[in-house]
Structure formats: C-alpha cells, structure tokens
Motif scaffolding. Structure first.
Motif, PDB file in Angstrom:
ATOM      1  N   PHE A 133       0.857  -1.181   0.000  1.00  0.00           N
ATOM      2  CA  PHE A 133       0.000   0.000   0.000  1.00  0.00           C
ATOM      3  C   PHE A 133       0.892   1.229   0.000  1.00  0.00           C
ATOM      4  CE2 PHE A 133      -1.854   3.430   2.561  1.00  0.00           C
ATOM      5  CZ  PHE A 133      -2.963   3.733   1.782  1.00  0.00           C
ATOM      6  N   ARG A 134       0.543   2.166  -0.888  1.00  0.00           N
ATOM      7  CA  ARG A 134       1.271   3.448  -0.913  1.00  0.00           C
ATOM      8  C   ARG A 134       0.253   4.568  -0.905  1.00  0.00           C
ATOM      9  NH1 ARG A 134       5.163   3.905  -5.810  1.00  0.00           N
ATOM     10  NH2 ARG A 134       3.348   3.019  -6.900  1.00  0.00           N
ATOM     11  N   VAL A 135       0.654   5.668  -0.306  1.00  0.00           N
ATOM     12  CA  VAL A 135      -0.208   6.837  -0.269  1.00  0.00           C
ATOM     13  C   VAL A 135       0.663   8.070  -0.438  1.00  0.00           C
ATOM     14  CG1 VAL A 135      -0.094   6.975   2.272  1.00  0.00           C
ATOM     15  CG2 VAL A 135      -1.988   8.085   1.020  1.00  0.00           C
ATOM     16  N   ARG A 136       0.144   9.040  -1.171  1.00  0.00           N
ATOM     17  CA  ARG A 136       0.894  10.285  -1.342  1.00  0.00           C
ATOM     18  C   ARG A 136      -0.059  11.460  -1.232  1.00  0.00           C
ATOM     19  NH1 ARG A 136       2.340   9.522  -7.741  1.00  0.00           N
ATOM     20  NH2 ARG A 136       0.230   9.860  -8.584  1.00  0.00           N
ATOM     21  N   ALA A 137       0.478  12.536  -0.683  1.00  0.00           N
ATOM     22  CA  ALA A 137      -0.299  13.755  -0.475  1.00  0.00           C
ATOM     23  C   ALA A 137      -0.040  14.730  -1.613  1.00  0.00           C
ATOM     24  CB  ALA A 137       0.058  14.379   0.865  1.00  0.00           C
ATOM     25  N   THR A 138      -1.071  15.452  -2.014  1.00  0.00           N
ATOM     26  CA  THR A 138      -0.964  16.524  -3.012  1.00  0.00           C
ATOM     27  C   THR A 138      -1.562  17.768  -2.394  1.00  0.00           C
ATOM     28  OG1 THR A 138      -1.188  14.964  -4.849  1.00  0.00           O
ATOM     29  CG2 THR A 138      -1.609  17.296  -5.322  1.00  0.00           C
ATOM     30  N   ASP A 139      -0.710  18.821  -2.272  1.00  0.00           N
ATOM     31  CA  ASP A 139      -1.208  20.025  -1.620  1.00  0.00           C
ATOM     32  C   ASP A 139      -2.121  20.798  -2.558  1.00  0.00           C
ATOM     33  OD1 ASP A 139       0.439  21.398  -3.362  1.00  0.00           O
ATOM     34  OD2 ASP A 139       2.002  21.792  -1.875  1.00  0.00           O
ATOM     35  N   LEU A 140      -2.623  21.938  -2.053  1.00  0.00           N
ATOM     36  CA  LEU A 140      -3.601  22.698  -2.832  1.00  0.00           C
ATOM     37  C   LEU A 140      -3.012  23.276  -4.105  1.00  0.00           C
ATOM     38  CD1 LEU A 140      -5.486  24.539   0.068  1.00  0.00           C
ATOM     39  CD2 LEU A 140      -6.030  22.361  -1.048  1.00  0.00           C
ATOM     40  N   ALA A 141      -1.657  23.382  -4.135  1.00  0.00           N
ATOM     41  CA  ALA A 141      -0.999  23.897  -5.338  1.00  0.00           C
ATOM     42  C   ALA A 141      -0.751  22.805  -6.355  1.00  0.00           C
ATOM     43  CB  ALA A 141       0.323  24.569  -4.971  1.00  0.00           C
ATOM     44  N   GLY A 142      -1.044  21.555  -5.973  1.00  0.00           N
ATOM     45  CA  GLY A 142      -0.830  20.450  -6.897  1.00  0.00           C
ATOM     46  C   GLY A 142       0.510  19.782  -6.748  1.00  0.00           C
ATOM     47  N   ASN A 143       1.315  20.164  -5.747  1.00  0.00           N
ATOM     48  CA  ASN A 143       2.584  19.503  -5.500  1.00  0.00           C
ATOM     49  C   ASN A 143       2.320  18.150  -4.857  1.00  0.00           C
ATOM     50  OD1 ASN A 143       4.401  21.775  -6.234  1.00  0.00           O
ATOM     51  ND2 ASN A 143       3.339  22.758  -4.527  1.00  0.00           N
ATOM     52  N   THR A 144       2.926  17.124  -5.387  1.00  0.00           N
ATOM     53  CA  THR A 144       2.719  15.770  -4.891  1.00  0.00           C
ATOM     54  C   THR A 144       3.995  15.240  -4.264  1.00  0.00           C
ATOM     55  OG1 THR A 144       1.042  15.335  -6.574  1.00  0.00           O
ATOM     56  CG2 THR A 144       2.059  13.418  -5.547  1.00  0.00           C
ATOM     57  N   ASP A 145       3.842  14.570  -3.145  1.00  0.00           N
ATOM     58  CA  ASP A 145       4.979  13.964  -2.453  1.00  0.00           C
ATOM     59  C   ASP A 145       5.719  13.059  -3.427  1.00  0.00           C
ATOM     60  OD1 ASP A 145       6.756  12.804  -0.747  1.00  0.00           O
ATOM     61  OD2 ASP A 145       5.285  12.287   0.805  1.00  0.00           O
ATOM     62  N   ALA A 146       7.010  13.384  -3.673  1.00  0.00           N
ATOM     63  CA  ALA A 146       7.790  12.623  -4.642  1.00  0.00           C
ATOM     64  C   ALA A 146       8.269  11.291  -4.087  1.00  0.00           C
ATOM     65  CB  ALA A 146       8.986  13.455  -5.111  1.00  0.00           C
ATOM     66  N   ALA A 147       8.247  11.122  -2.766  1.00  0.00           N
ATOM     67  CA  ALA A 147       8.697   9.862  -2.146  1.00  0.00           C
ATOM     68  C   ALA A 147       7.631   9.378  -1.176  1.00  0.00           C
ATOM     69  CB  ALA A 147      10.031  10.072  -1.431  1.00  0.00           C
ATOM     70  N   PRO A 148       6.516   8.910  -1.720  1.00  0.00           N
ATOM     71  CA  PRO A 148       5.433   8.485  -0.843  1.00  0.00           C
ATOM     72  C   PRO A 148       5.834   7.240  -0.034  1.00  0.00           C
ATOM     73  CG  PRO A 148       4.973   7.843  -3.086  1.00  0.00           C
ATOM     74  CD  PRO A 148       6.189   8.686  -3.147  1.00  0.00           C
ATOM     75  N   PRO A 149       5.347   7.130   1.188  1.00  0.00           N
ATOM     76  CA  PRO A 149       5.677   5.968   2.010  1.00  0.00           C
ATOM     77  C   PRO A 149       4.956   4.710   1.517  1.00  0.00           C
ATOM     78  CG  PRO A 149       4.083   7.337   3.129  1.00  0.00           C
ATOM     79  CD  PRO A 149       4.490   8.090   1.897  1.00  0.00           C
ATOM     80  N   THR A 150       5.548   3.535   1.823  1.00  0.00           N
ATOM     81  CA  THR A 150       5.001   2.235   1.400  1.00  0.00           C
ATOM     82  C   THR A 150       4.784   1.352   2.638  1.00  0.00           C
ATOM     83  OG1 THR A 150       6.147   2.377  -0.726  1.00  0.00           O
ATOM     84  CG2 THR A 150       5.387   0.195  -0.040  1.00  0.00           C
TER      85      THR A 150
END
Length: 718
Positions: free
Chosen positions: A500-517
């Motif tokens: 399972f992986r999850v990544r956050a995207t802030d309101l500006a559209g920046n997405t976590d480049a190293a999402p945790p697994t």
C-alpha cells in the motif's frame, strides 16, 4: 617622183638629204622640178661618199598645193643608178585630199545650271571617229583633250566650256559650248513667323516660315524624322503627349542648303495630380479631433479646390486645417487645375475619429491559485476588433502582448497579471488583473496505521496524514494512484504479498515525490488472476468519452477497475470507475489533452488481470492534418469535428513559441493562405513545424463565449 595631175609643187621648197650608212655619209642631193610629165628629180653629188648606200634613207621634202577634187593620189617614184633601175619595196606613196571638216562634237555630260560644286566634268563625242578633240574653259586656249575631262577648283560665277574636233587632214569642226553658273553661297536659315505655344494641351500644331532667298524651296521634319519638301504653313495633327521638335531648312536652285531653324514645344495631356504630405495626414483611425493637410501638385502654377466630408469643392490653398471633428468617418478631397486649365482627379484621404476608450479585456484563463507551476499562461479577449494589448507581471512595466501570453521561472509566492487594451485610434482602456500563488514545495506524507505484517484477513484499513493541507491518492499492489482519504479501507484482497502506498498533493498540486510504502502478506490458496476484459471500445466527442467492454468468462469474476493516466508509459494515476458494469462514461471529458485508460478485471479473491488499454490524443477531434503529419503550402487546410451549438471557432497557429495566426471561421475548416497579415506584419506559411489549437465559440462572436479546448496537434510544412 611623178607629181599627180592637179598638184602644183613649189620649186623653192624642194630639199633632198640622205643619212649615213656603210661607206656613205650624209649628203644633200640636187633637186629639180621638170616638166611633162611634171616630176621631181633628186641626184646625188658626183662623189662616192654622197651616194645612197644600203641601209641609208633618202628624204625628199617639198610643199605643194592640192587639187580641189577630193580623192586619193599616187606619187609614182623610181630609183636608178646611172642606167640601172632599182625595185622599190612596199607601195607607192599616196596622198588623200580631204577638205570637209568633221561634225560638231556633242556634249553628253555636263554640270547642272546653276551648280553648287566647284568642280565640273564633261563628256563629249564626235561623228568622225578619227578626229582629235580640243577643249577650252572660259578664255583659255584650246588644248587637246579626251572625254571625259574635268576641271577642279572652280571659282563662284559664270563659266563656259568649248570643244571642237580636228580630222587627220587638219579640218576643224564648229565648236560646241556649255555655259553654267557656280553658286556656293547657301540661303539664310528660315524665319518662323508662326508657331505653337511652348507648352500646350493641343495635339495639333501649325508653323509659318519665310526666307530672304525668294527662290529657295523648303524642307521640314518633325521629331528627328527624315526631311521632306514642304511649304508654308506646315501643319501637324494627332500629336502624342510629350516634347516635340520642328525643323525647317531652305535649299536654293543650286542645291545649297542653309542652316536649320528648330523649335521645340511640349504637348501636355496629363492631368495635374495632387499629393498630400503624409507627415500631416491624420492617422486612420485617430483620437484627435483636429486635422491639417499640406498638399502640392505635380505641375507648377496649379490652383486647388478642396471638399470636406462630401461638400462642394471650393478654392483652397495649402495647408487646410479642420477642428472640433466628431466621432465618425471623415473625408478630405483636393484636386488641382494646371495653367492650361486642365483639372485632374481628386486625391482623397479618409479617416475615422474615435475618442471612445475600449472596454477592459476579459481574462478567459489564468493559473489556479495556488499552483505548483513556475510558468503561467493567460488567455484573454476583447469584444472590439483591432485592439492592441499590453501586459505586465508583478507591477513591472507594461509591454506589448497577445493572447495567450506566457511567463516562466516565477518564484514561489504571490503574483499578479494585468492587461489593458489600446484601440487603433490610440485610446487606452481600463485594466483587468488576475492574481495567484506559486507553491512548488511538495508535502510530506506519513502512514500512521495499517494491518499486521502477516494476516489471513482479506481486508485492510490504513490511516495517514500530511505535513500541510492536502488531498491524497492511494495505490494498492503497485497499481495507479487513485483519490482516497484517511482512513482508506480495502476488502476482498487477493492472497499473497500486498503493498500500500499513499501520497499527499497540496492545494498547489505539488505531490509527495517519495510516498511511504506499507507491505504485508495475505495468506490464500487462490492466486490465479482472471482473464482480461474483451472488445474494449472507446468513443470520443466534444466533452464526452465512453468506454465499453465485455467481462471475462471467469466464474469468480468480481468487478472491473478503470484507471486513467496522462502518460503512455507511466502507471495509472486516477481510478475513474470501480464496479461490475460494462461501461464507463465521462460527460465532462477534457478534450485537447492526452489520456490513457487501463481496464483490469478482478476476481473475488482480489486477483487482477492484465490491462486492456485505450488512448485518446490531444488532437483526437482534429481531422486534418493528423497530429505529426506533413502538408504542402499549396494544399494546407485545417479540418476538425463539428461541435454542436457552436456558432464559430477560434483557430490559433503557432510556430515554435510565436503565435502567427488567430482566425474565427464559422465552420469546422480553415484553408491556410501562403501569405497573410497578423498584428501588422506580413507572414508566410514557410517550411517547418507548426502547432494549432481550436476552441468552439457560442452565440454572437462579440460576446466572446468560448468552450473548452477542442484539440491541439502539430504538422510539418514541406
């Protein structure tokens, strides 16, 4: 020597001499004249040296009067030595008596009378071919001459040539003579007593002329043609426009030509033309309510007449000024009349007075706020045609711009864009602004809870957080990320290793480049995936996309998941459908962008099949030329799919980053010309790569209501 009858010999004229030869010397012999028959006797002196030796010559000379009878007479001659006679060699000597003079000579060639030549040549002949000829000029003595005979270097005046014939008997003929006058003085140049004006609008001309030599004749020519005989007056008609030259000269009876009298004049058939000084003409359009015109004619001495806004022409002079002009279309006309009374066509200058400022531009598209892009593209339009725009970013200076206008390398923080319009008359309109925040820093994602590392439970729940306000997307077992929220639960999980992986995207559209697994294992005997879906079919229209399929025949088939990605090779980013149906429809489909749809089937144990893939390009609704295709400059035509309810379209063409065309056709096609004007510049469809965009417009064009981008594609001009 026996004297023929009728001849009378003068005894005192008798002489006989010999020449020396051999043993003989020269000697004078005794000569006597005897009677009946009358004979001349010559006797050598009584000494041997005086005798006639072989090779010597005896000459007897005398004078005699011939008889009147004209005939040939023989002088019988004998030679003896004592009693021995000698035989004469040759014929006896004869004398022909001829008292008839030869005929008068005939003069067959002579100079004209009068003549302008200082030389003269005469040819002549006589009926007696044996006669000799004698000539004389003026008072000179007769001298032997032959035909022809010439006399050079003669002086001006009267001359006489005389010729006579003399036959072999000495008889002279009567004389033949020819008199002529040599005139070497040319007549004076003619005087023109009537002629056309120096400049005239007449295509006819008449010349009168005279000369002090009343006997002279005249020769005329026009414009360098050959001289021809003429009389005064001499007239010409049908003359062409331009300069002409008339020449006349006199020729006397002797052929002397005098100097040429010339006269040049101009036939002016052209209309006077007025030129308005461009430095004083008002611009079209202009926001000035005054106008001043300076003008001149191509013909000096012209007078002018002016008319304003269609009024009656009235006399005027340069400059002409007007003030207090209303907002409207105006016209100024001026025409010239030259000194010949010819009035030319009017020169007209028309312009529009416009003092009304344009409305503020409408910004159709601007960056979202916040945004993670350091570049920005803004699209704007106006309800008035022919406007020029100027833009500024973040309080900088205004610079010329066009829609769309782009910026790059923007720093994180707040930014403001301002645009204003200036119409062709120079009226500046109000400003329109848009602001946004640039945020390029990605959030940090943390998984706070999940299932145990090894479990026989086929469900799982995960909790997670972000370092800043964000949305989340989750990925299960390496699948594409899909929108999710904390906590995120899954059921019917397949047996085996799970991630399972999850990544956050802030309101500006920046997405976590190293999402945790998060990894764990679900124990299960069933790991066989179902088959792929069958007959995947995609249908695309404007604002509409539909996917249809048939499920696999597997008995444990459970559901289908449709995931969407923007790249062909990347994993799917968004789950758009998850269920047991056979169709997915997006009625707000964003045409003009590239999407890849991957469809997987899942069994009840959570085993997933391989992907069935369908892709839609950004130019899917652009029919010709196809994306990446090639065209020729002579056959370039852009064609796209009709958008329902669209009343017009906006087509924009770019070469590199430069926009070279913006057009508004009413139908779904546009033929590109080889050359066109855009924003005051002449452009051409040259070889190279181009990108084109199409937006549908709805309602009246003045409202400038545009839909979402219909499509974009590239093509190459060969």
């Amino acid at each position: 020597v026996v004297v023929p009858a009728g001849f009378t010999v003068d005894p005192g004229s008798l002489v006989a001499t010999t020449t020396a030869a051999g043993s003989c010397s020269t000697a004078d012999w005794t000569v006597t004249l005897d009677g009946a028959p009358i004979a001349i006797h010559a006797v050598a002196p009584p000494v041997a040296p005086s005798e006639l030796c072989p090779g010597a010559t005896l000459r007897i000379r005398f004078a005699a009067k011939a008889p009147t009878a004209e005939q040939s007479y023989t002088w019988t001659t004998t030679l003896a030595r004592d009693a021995t006679a000698f035989e004469l060699q040759g014929t006896q000597p004869k004398v022909a008596v001829d008292g008839t003079p030869p005929p008068t000579p005939t003069i067959t060639q002579f100079p004209p009378n009068p003549s302008n030549s200082s030389s003269a040549s005469f040819a002549f002949a006589d009926g007696d071919a044996s006669a000799t000829l004698s000539c004389r000029l003026d008072a000179a003595a007769f001298t032997a001459c032959t035909s022809p005979t010439s006399y050079p270097g003669l002086v001006q005046g009267t001359h006489t040539f005389v010729v006579k014939a003399v036959d072999a008997a000495g008889n002279e003929s009567a004389t033949a003579s020819y008199g002529w006058t040599i005139d070497l003085t040319p007549p004076p140049a003619p005087t023109l007593t009537s002629r056309p004006a120096n400049v005239t609008a007449s295509t006819s001309a008449s010349f009168a002329f005279t000369d002090d030599d009343a006997t002279a004749s005249y020769f005329c020519r026009l414009d360098g043609a050959a001289f021809a005989a003429c009389t005064s007056p001499k007239a010409y008609t049908g003359l062409s426009a331009g300069q002409h030259v008339f020449d006349v000269k006199a020729r006397d009876s002797a052929g002397n030509e005098g100097a040429v009298t010339s006269y040049s004049w101009t036939v002016d058939l052209t209309n006077p033309v007025v030129e308005i000084d461009p430095a004083t003409e008002p611009h079209d359009p202009t926001n000035g309510t005054g106008a001043s015109f300076r003008f001149s004619s191509n013909k000096s001495g012209s007078t002018f007449a002016c008319a304003f806004d269609g009024a009656v022409f009235a006399p005027c002079t340069s400059p002409m000024s007007y003030s207090g002009l209303s907002d409207a279309r105006h016209s100024f006309a001026v025409k010239a009349t030259d000194s010949l009374g010819t009035t030319g066509p009017a020169t007209v200058w028309t312009w529009t007075v416009d003092t009304v400022s344009p409305a503020a531009p409408t910004v159709d598209s601007a960056p979202p706020s916040p945004t993670n892009s350091s570049a920005a593209t803004l699209i704007f339009h106006d309800g008035e045609a022919g406007l020029h725009h100027s833009c500024r970013i973040d309080g900088g200076g205004f610079v010329a711009c066009s829609s769309p206008t782009s910026y790059s390398d923007l720093a994180d923080g707040s930014h403001a864009f301002t645009v204003r319009a200036t119409d062709a008359a120079g009226n500046l309109g109000p400003e329109t602004s848009r602001s946004w925040v640039v945020d390029t820093q990605a959030p940090h994602t943390t998984i706070t809870s999940g299932p145990t590392a090894v479990s026989s439970i086929r469900s799982a729940a995960f909790a997670f957080t972000s370092s800043e306000a964000s949305t989340f997307s989750c990925s299960l077992d390496g699948g594409s990320f899909a929108a999710c929220s904390s906590p995120q639960s899954y059921g019917g999980l397949p047996y085996g290793e799970r991630t399972f992986r999850v990544r956050a995207t802030d309101l500006a559209g920046n997405t976590d480049a190293a999402p945790p697994t998060y990894a764990w294992r679900v124990l299960s005997p069933d790991t066989r995936p179902p088959g792929k879906v069958k007959r995947l079919h995609m249908s695309v229209r404007y604002g509409y996309l539909s996917l249809r399929w048939l499920p696999p025949p597997d008995a444990d088939f459970d559901h289908v998941r449709v995931q969407r990605s923007r790249t062909a090779k990347g994993v799917a980013q968004t789950t758009v459908y998850d269920g047991a149906g056979r169709r997915y429809v997006d009625r707000r489909f964003a045409n003009g962008e590239y999407f890849v749809y991957r469809v997987k089937s899942y069994d009840r144990e959570g085993n997933a099949s391989g992907s069935a893939t369908a892709a839609v390009s950004a130019g899917a609704l652009l029919r010709s030329p196809r994306d990446g295709g090639s065209v020729h400059t002579s056959t370039t035509r852009l064609v796209w799919t009709v958008v329902p309810k669209a009343t017009y379209y906006n087509v924009q063409l770019y070469r590199g980053t430069q926009k070279v065309l913006s057009a508004w056709p009413l139908g779904p096609k546009l033929a590109l010309a080889r050359r066109w004007f855009y924003q005051g510049r002449q452009l051409r469809l040259g070889k190279g790569s181009y990108r084109w965009y199409v937006w549908p417009g709805f309602g009246a064009r003045t409202r400038a209501v545009y839909g979402h981008l219909l499509g974009t594609a590239t093509f190459t001009v060969r």
